[in-house]
Scaffold this active site. Structure first.
Site, PDB file in Angstrom:
ATOM      1  N   GLU A 129       8.687   9.416 -28.879  1.00  0.00           N
ATOM      2  CA  GLU A 129       7.461  10.014 -29.446  1.00  0.00           C
ATOM      3  C   GLU A 129       6.240   9.796 -28.539  1.00  0.00           C
ATOM      4  OE1 GLU A 129       6.811  11.799 -32.637  1.00  0.00           O
ATOM      5  OE2 GLU A 129       5.316  12.189 -31.102  1.00  0.00           O
ATOM      6  N   GLY A 187     -12.397   3.010 -16.627  1.00  0.00           N
ATOM      7  CA  GLY A 187     -10.994   2.817 -16.992  1.00  0.00           C
ATOM      8  C   GLY A 187     -10.345   4.059 -17.584  1.00  0.00           C
ATOM      9  N   GLU A 190      -6.969   6.184 -13.355  1.00  0.00           N
ATOM     10  CA  GLU A 190      -6.302   5.145 -12.573  1.00  0.00           C
ATOM     11  C   GLU A 190      -6.959   5.046 -11.191  1.00  0.00           C
ATOM     12  OE1 GLU A 190      -3.459   3.417 -13.414  1.00  0.00           O
ATOM     13  OE2 GLU A 190      -3.304   4.371 -15.374  1.00  0.00           O
ATOM     14  N   ASP A 201       1.532  14.620 -14.440  1.00  0.00           N
ATOM     15  CA  ASP A 201       1.727  14.001 -15.757  1.00  0.00           C
ATOM     16  C   ASP A 201       1.870  15.089 -16.840  1.00  0.00           C
ATOM     17  OD1 ASP A 201       1.275  11.526 -17.634  1.00  0.00           O
ATOM     18  OD2 ASP A 201      -0.179  13.020 -18.307  1.00  0.00           O
ATOM     19  N   LYS A 205       5.198  16.216 -19.383  1.00  0.00           N
ATOM     20  CA  LYS A 205       5.117  16.371 -20.846  1.00  0.00           C
ATOM     21  C   LYS A 205       5.537  17.781 -21.254  1.00  0.00           C
ATOM     22  CE  LYS A 205       1.567  12.837 -21.126  1.00  0.00           C
ATOM     23  NZ  LYS A 205       0.146  12.557 -20.965  1.00  0.00           N
TER      24      LYS A 205
END
Ligand SMILES: NC(=O)c1ccc[n+]([C@@H]2O[C@H](COP(=O)([O-])OP(=O)(O)OC[C@H]3O[C@@H](n4cnc5c(N)ncnc54)[C@H](OP(=O)(O)O)[C@@H]3O)[C@@H](O)[C@H]2O)c1
Length: 429
Positions: A129, A187, A190, A201, A205
């Site tokens: 999940e 923050g 990265e 990324d 997904k």
């Protein structure tokens, strides 16, 4: 009370968030499930690292076998990240009849079939999940409440870092590089932001969502992927003038028996619900043939939101173990296996070019687009923005065309005496 033992691989952001979610809500989880969930062992890289949670030294190990070969451990939770050794550890755990939970999109996208097959073969459960949309329960919803639907389209903002950067550029009229720097200091990005800002990324997904929703496996190498590094504050300002916001979108769409998919920045109409998703928030918009439009919205990253999704999977598996239930396997959709994947398909485009400020330019360029079968939706000429060479920006919104056809037309325009530079090409939703 029955105890379910968990072996945690990784105690970084999400590992710590998962640990904290369990401890923070332990009483609530126990009273809801009648089960005690215990994190028995934790695998880390550096055993001497200072942690911001209190774990006893004999809970920590650097040896994966202390978890995978421990017969008392029921569930292995993989939170170390990266494709390897994470994938091998998960496969080994499944072969040793451990249920596996992960938040690792790179490993799931790369090894979806192997992980699913190993879970089925060993009659254990595999859950992921947290790998898409962090705390947003999209995988579970697709695998349960939405099973009665066939889906036409998935559309997502599934990377908080890039959405934060684009939102800040939009709200404050700032350049990409300046916002990235602040995002890194806060923050939100990265130190090496490549996987986020280049769209990798998001492609991981999208590959997972396509497997689930459309039942075909599309490796990330086959998904046309573009990040946000070339988006300028001028593009954002012009998008606004035309009535759009720029968002990094993961898109997969059924067109007849074909599937189109891509990860690209896009002009999103301001009145589309996904345009209002700002900063680190994520949203996934799906259109089912029964349920129609649905949007899932929430925090797509962060220790506690992601820990919440990880713990949801752990609790679901724990309840099944306690009931002695047959283990179900959330699998991909079987209904649409006949789809053929074709890459990015046809889209509308925004094109921003610099042209000579002389009569006949607009007519000549529009004629070239026409010769390639490309219709012009709207056009904007900014004479006030002329540079010292008396070149002015000319901006087009073009009707549906394949990217290959558009590139052919732009090559022709580039070689004409009128256009000096094609500054940006961005898809329009
Ligand atoms: N961060 C988020 O908000 C977020 C959201 C959704 C999904 N995810 C996914 O969750 C996973 C973990 O992300 P994260 O941000 O928590 O990463 P992280 O902060 O870098 O933590 C990684 C942890 O794994 C350990 N580790 C790394 N390689 C190892 C190895 N070879 N052997 C043993 N231990 C190893 C590290 O040990 P040390 O502590 O000793 O260095 C660290 O505790 C990734 O797959 C990521 O994509 C993250």
């Amino acid at each position: 009370m029955k105890t379910i033992k968990v072996g945690l691989l990784g105690l970084g952001n999400v590992g710590t968030g998962t640990y904290k979610t369990l401890e923070m809500n332990r009483k609530h989880i126990e009273s809801n499930t009648g089960l005690s969930i215990e994190i028995a062992k934790i695998l880390v890289n550096d055993i001497n690292k200072k942690r911001d949670i209190l774990v006893s030294p004999d809970q920590i190990t650097q040896n994966i076998d202390d978890i995978i070969l421990d017969p008392s451990i029921d569930i292995v939770v993989e939170l170390i990240g990266g494709i390897e050794p994470a994938s091998s550890y998960m496969l080994k755990a499944l072969e040793n009849k451990k249920h596996v939970v992960t938040a690792n999109k790179a490993a799931v996208a790369a090894n979806f079939d192997d992980l699913m097959d190993a879970a089925k073969k060993n009659q254990v459960m595999f859950r992921y999940e947290a790998s898409v949309g962090g705390g947003i329960p999209i995988i579970n919803a697709l695998n349960t409440a939405l099973l009665a639907n066939e889906f036409e389209e998935i559309l997502g903002i599934v990377n908080g870092t890039t959405n934060y950067i684009l939102t800040q550029m939009t709200e404050y009229g700032l350049d990409y590089a300046d916002v990235l720097k602040v995002a890194q200091e806060k923050g939100f990005a990265e130190p090496d932001p490549t996987a986020d800002v280049e769209g990798i990324d998001v492609a991981n997904k999208l590959s997972i969502l396509i497997s689930l929703v459309f039942g075909i496996r599309v490796p990330i190498e086959d998904i046309p992927t573009e990040g946000i590094t070339n988006i300028s504050k001028e593009d954002i300002r012009l998008a606004d003038q035309f009535g759009y916001k720029i968002k990094l979108l993961a898109t997969a769409k059924k067109v007849g028996n074909q599937l189109e998919a891509h990860v690209q920045p896009a002009f999103v109409p301001k009145d589309h619900p996904i345009a209002s998703v700002s900063n680190e928030f994520n949203a996934i918009f799906v259109t089912g043939n029964a349920v129609e439009d649905l949007m899932f919205y929430g925090k797509g990253a962060g220790p506690l939101p992601t820990g919440s999704a990880v713990m949801g999977d752990v609790i679901e598996i724990s309840k099944a173990i306690a009931k002695g239930a047959a283990f179900d396997h959330h699998t991909e959709s079987k209904a649409v296996k006949m789809l053929r994947y074709v890459g990015e398909g046809q889209n509308k485009y925004y094109v921003n070019m610099m042209v000579k400020d002389v009569p006949g330019v607009l007519g000549s360029i529009s004629t070239t687009f026409g010769a390639f079968g490309i219709g012009v939706d709207s056009v904007l000429q900014l004479s006030k923005d002329a540079n010292i060479n008396r070149e002015v920006p000319l901006i087009f919104i073009l009707h549906e065309v394949t990217r290959a056809r558009l590139d052919e037309a732009l090559n022709k325009i580039r070689s004409s005496k009128f256009a000096s530079e094609i500054k940006s090409i961005i898809r329009v939703m």
